[in-house]
Motif scaffolding. Sequence first.
Motif, short mmCIF file in Angstrom:
data_model
loop_
_atom_site.label_atom_id
_atom_site.label_comp_id
_atom_site.label_asym_id
_atom_site.label_seq_id
_atom_site.Cartn_x
_atom_site.Cartn_y
_atom_site.Cartn_z
N SER A 107 0.86 -1.18 0.00
CA SER A 107 0.00 0.00 0.00
C SER A 107 0.89 1.23 0.00
O SER A 107 1.89 1.28 0.70
CB SER A 107 -0.91 0.00 1.22
OG SER A 107 -0.14 0.04 2.40
N GLY A 108 0.56 2.17 -0.79
CA GLY A 108 1.37 3.38 -0.91
C GLY A 108 1.56 3.74 -2.37
O GLY A 108 1.39 2.91 -3.26
N ARG A 109 1.91 4.97 -2.58
CA ARG A 109 2.13 5.46 -3.94
C ARG A 109 3.57 5.18 -4.35
O ARG A 109 4.50 5.61 -3.68
CB ARG A 109 1.85 6.96 -3.98
CG ARG A 109 1.97 7.55 -5.34
CD ARG A 109 1.51 9.00 -5.34
NE ARG A 109 1.76 9.56 -6.64
CZ ARG A 109 2.29 10.75 -6.84
NH1 ARG A 109 2.58 11.51 -5.81
NH2 ARG A 109 2.50 11.19 -8.05
N VAL A 110 3.75 4.46 -5.45
CA VAL A 110 5.08 4.10 -5.94
C VAL A 110 5.40 4.93 -7.17
O VAL A 110 4.59 5.02 -8.10
CB VAL A 110 5.16 2.60 -6.29
CG1 VAL A 110 6.51 2.25 -6.90
CG2 VAL A 110 4.89 1.75 -5.06
N ARG A 111 6.57 5.55 -7.16
CA ARG A 111 7.03 6.36 -8.30
C ARG A 111 8.49 6.03 -8.59
O ARG A 111 9.26 5.76 -7.68
CB ARG A 111 6.92 7.85 -7.99
CG ARG A 111 5.54 8.28 -7.60
CD ARG A 111 5.45 9.75 -7.18
NE ARG A 111 6.35 10.21 -6.15
CZ ARG A 111 6.15 10.08 -4.83
NH1 ARG A 111 5.11 9.43 -4.37
NH2 ARG A 111 7.01 10.58 -3.97
N LYS A 112 8.86 6.07 -9.86
CA LYS A 112 10.27 5.91 -10.23
C LYS A 112 10.99 7.22 -9.99
O LYS A 112 10.45 8.29 -10.22
CB LYS A 112 10.41 5.54 -11.71
CG LYS A 112 10.18 4.11 -12.00
CD LYS A 112 10.52 3.81 -13.44
CE LYS A 112 10.24 2.36 -13.75
NZ LYS A 112 10.53 2.04 -15.13
N SER A 113 12.22 7.10 -9.57
CA SER A 113 13.06 8.27 -9.35
C SER A 113 14.46 7.88 -9.76
O SER A 113 14.99 6.88 -9.27
CB SER A 113 13.02 8.67 -7.86
OG SER A 113 14.01 9.60 -7.58
N TYR A 114 15.05 8.63 -10.66
CA TYR A 114 16.36 8.25 -11.16
C TYR A 114 17.50 8.75 -10.30
O TYR A 114 18.65 8.55 -10.61
CB TYR A 114 16.52 8.68 -12.62
CG TYR A 114 15.63 7.85 -13.50
CD1 TYR A 114 16.03 6.61 -13.92
CD2 TYR A 114 14.36 8.29 -13.83
CE1 TYR A 114 15.20 5.81 -14.69
CE2 TYR A 114 13.53 7.51 -14.60
CZ TYR A 114 13.95 6.28 -15.03
OH TYR A 114 13.12 5.50 -15.78
N GLY A 115 17.19 9.38 -9.19
CA GLY A 115 18.20 9.71 -8.20
C GLY A 115 19.27 10.66 -8.65
O GLY A 115 20.40 10.57 -8.22
N ILE A 116 18.93 11.58 -9.53
CA ILE A 116 19.93 12.57 -9.93
C ILE A 116 20.04 13.59 -8.81
O ILE A 116 19.09 14.26 -8.46
CB ILE A 116 19.56 13.25 -11.25
CG1 ILE A 116 19.53 12.20 -12.36
CG2 ILE A 116 20.53 14.37 -11.57
CD1 ILE A 116 19.02 12.72 -13.68
N GLU A 117 21.20 13.63 -8.21
CA GLU A 117 21.43 14.57 -7.13
C GLU A 117 22.32 15.69 -7.65
O GLU A 117 23.34 15.45 -8.26
CB GLU A 117 22.12 13.88 -5.96
CG GLU A 117 21.28 12.78 -5.36
CD GLU A 117 22.01 12.05 -4.26
OE1 GLU A 117 23.04 12.57 -3.79
OE2 GLU A 117 21.54 10.98 -3.88
N LEU A 118 21.90 16.88 -7.41
CA LEU A 118 22.68 18.02 -7.86
C LEU A 118 23.47 18.59 -6.69
O LEU A 118 22.97 18.73 -5.59
CB LEU A 118 21.76 19.11 -8.43
CG LEU A 118 20.91 18.69 -9.62
CD1 LEU A 118 20.02 19.85 -10.04
CD2 LEU A 118 21.78 18.25 -10.77
N LEU A 119 24.71 18.86 -6.95
CA LEU A 119 25.54 19.52 -5.96
C LEU A 119 25.68 20.97 -6.37
O LEU A 119 26.08 21.28 -7.49
CB LEU A 119 26.93 18.87 -5.89
CG LEU A 119 26.97 17.43 -5.41
CD1 LEU A 119 28.39 16.92 -5.44
CD2 LEU A 119 26.41 17.31 -4.01
N TRP A 120 25.33 21.84 -5.48
CA TRP A 120 25.40 23.27 -5.75
C TRP A 120 26.64 23.84 -5.10
O TRP A 120 26.89 23.61 -3.93
CB TRP A 120 24.17 23.97 -5.19
CG TRP A 120 22.89 23.45 -5.76
CD1 TRP A 120 22.22 22.35 -5.37
CD2 TRP A 120 22.14 24.04 -6.82
NE1 TRP A 120 21.08 22.20 -6.11
CE2 TRP A 120 21.00 23.22 -7.01
CE3 TRP A 120 22.30 25.15 -7.62
CZ2 TRP A 120 20.04 23.49 -7.97
CZ3 TRP A 120 21.33 25.41 -8.56
CH2 TRP A 120 20.23 24.60 -8.75
#
Length: 124
Positions: A107-120
């Motif tokens: 139970s829960g909302r599942v979404r794909k996330s490609y994990g692009i992390e930006l470093l500022w």
Amino acid sequence: MINLKIRIKENRMRYRIDDAIVDIQKRRVQIGRNKSQLSDLSLQCLLIFIEQPNQLVLKETLLQRCWQSMVVSDEVLKQRIYLINQCFLPLRYRVIKNIRGKGYILSGRVRKSYGIELLWKYFR
């Protein structure tokens, strides 16, 4: 004047289940600052649920896909589901629920996330 430099840190497959992040490569569930490691078997089981969110997954399907030809009891499966749910404790509800006599459901909302992390980086 502020110069801004943006660099992509990582690009890997992740899933979001509500507020939780499931990192496939690191075999980890992260909710806020809480991080929980998943064993290979737990990750394999969790991915079956992620493929079919909010749908019944039969016990037989889990046993066949996770343990292949090994004979395991229902207790072993219950223990594995318990261990997976422990990783999601900060959400304050069980992510995988038992449907008595049939199987389990994520139970829960599942979404794909490609994990692009930006470093500022800021430079002055």
